[in-house]
Design a protein around this motif. Structure first.
Motif, short mmCIF file in Angstrom:
data_model
loop_
_atom_site.label_atom_id
_atom_site.label_comp_id
_atom_site.label_asym_id
_atom_site.label_seq_id
_atom_site.Cartn_x
_atom_site.Cartn_y
_atom_site.Cartn_z
N GLN A 56 3.11 -2.42 2.31
CA GLN A 56 3.10 -1.27 3.38
C GLN A 56 3.27 0.08 3.36
N ARG A 57 4.17 0.35 2.46
CA ARG A 57 4.86 1.93 1.74
C ARG A 57 3.62 2.30 1.34
N LEU A 58 2.76 1.59 0.23
CA LEU A 58 1.83 1.92 -0.52
C LEU A 58 0.45 2.19 -0.14
N ALA A 59 0.58 1.45 1.34
CA ALA A 59 -1.01 1.57 2.56
C ALA A 59 -0.80 2.62 2.79
N THR A 60 0.97 2.83 3.12
CA THR A 60 1.09 4.10 4.40
C THR A 60 0.67 6.05 2.87
N ALA A 61 0.91 5.47 1.88
CA ALA A 61 1.08 6.15 0.25
C ALA A 61 -0.61 6.69 0.34
N MET A 62 -1.23 5.97 0.44
CA MET A 62 -2.80 6.08 0.46
C MET A 62 -3.54 7.34 1.17
N VAL A 63 -3.18 7.19 2.51
CA VAL A 63 -3.24 8.17 3.10
C VAL A 63 -2.64 9.59 3.74
#
Length: 136
Positions: free
Chosen positions: A65-72
């Motif tokens: 989840q943290r990484l998916a948020t970091a993509m944005v």
């Protein structure tokens, strides 16, 4: 044969690390689908998702989840593609989750999976029953 991802986790092989905690390491894929493509791996050598110990499941998803948020937030992507392979198409036999930045019109067309049909409702029910039984 030594595990490439275990060598990265141990610091024996260089990687562009983006995330580290006691249980997981995230680093850039050296052959990214798009720039910023991250691989999330458990520090513990685990081959597939079904092998992941229960005590690591929540942390694995939390870091995803943290990484998916970091993509944005970090890359300006509109979203992300998150996926893992288990054995088939798994280039390194160590559990790894791909987190790929996505933007509408980026050219990724998804997967070209072959499609099939159930012969009838009875066959469909039979498959559903078998999966349900395996989950019990």
């Amino acid at each position: 044969m030594a595990c490439l991802f275990c060598a990265i986790v141990a610091g024996e092989t260089d990687a562009a690390r983006v995330l580290e905690d006691d249980d997981f390491v995230g680093f850039l894929d050296i052959r990214p689908v798009f720039k910023g493509h991250v691989l999330l791996v458990p520090r513990q050598h685990v081959v597939t998702l079904p092998d992941l110990p229960a005590g690591l499941r929540d942390g694995f998803l939390a870091q995803a989840q943290r990484l998916a948020t970091a993509m944005v937030e970090g890359l300006g992507a509109q979203g992300s593609f998150v996926a893992t392979n288990n054995t088939v198409s798994q280039s390194v036999p160590h559990l790894h989750l791909h987190v790929v930045p996505r933007t509408k019109g980026d050219g990724l067309r998804g997967f070209f999976w072959p499609r099939t049909k159930y012969a009838d409702d009875a066959e469909m029910t039979s498959y559903a029953d078998r999966v349900r039984a395996a989950l019990a």
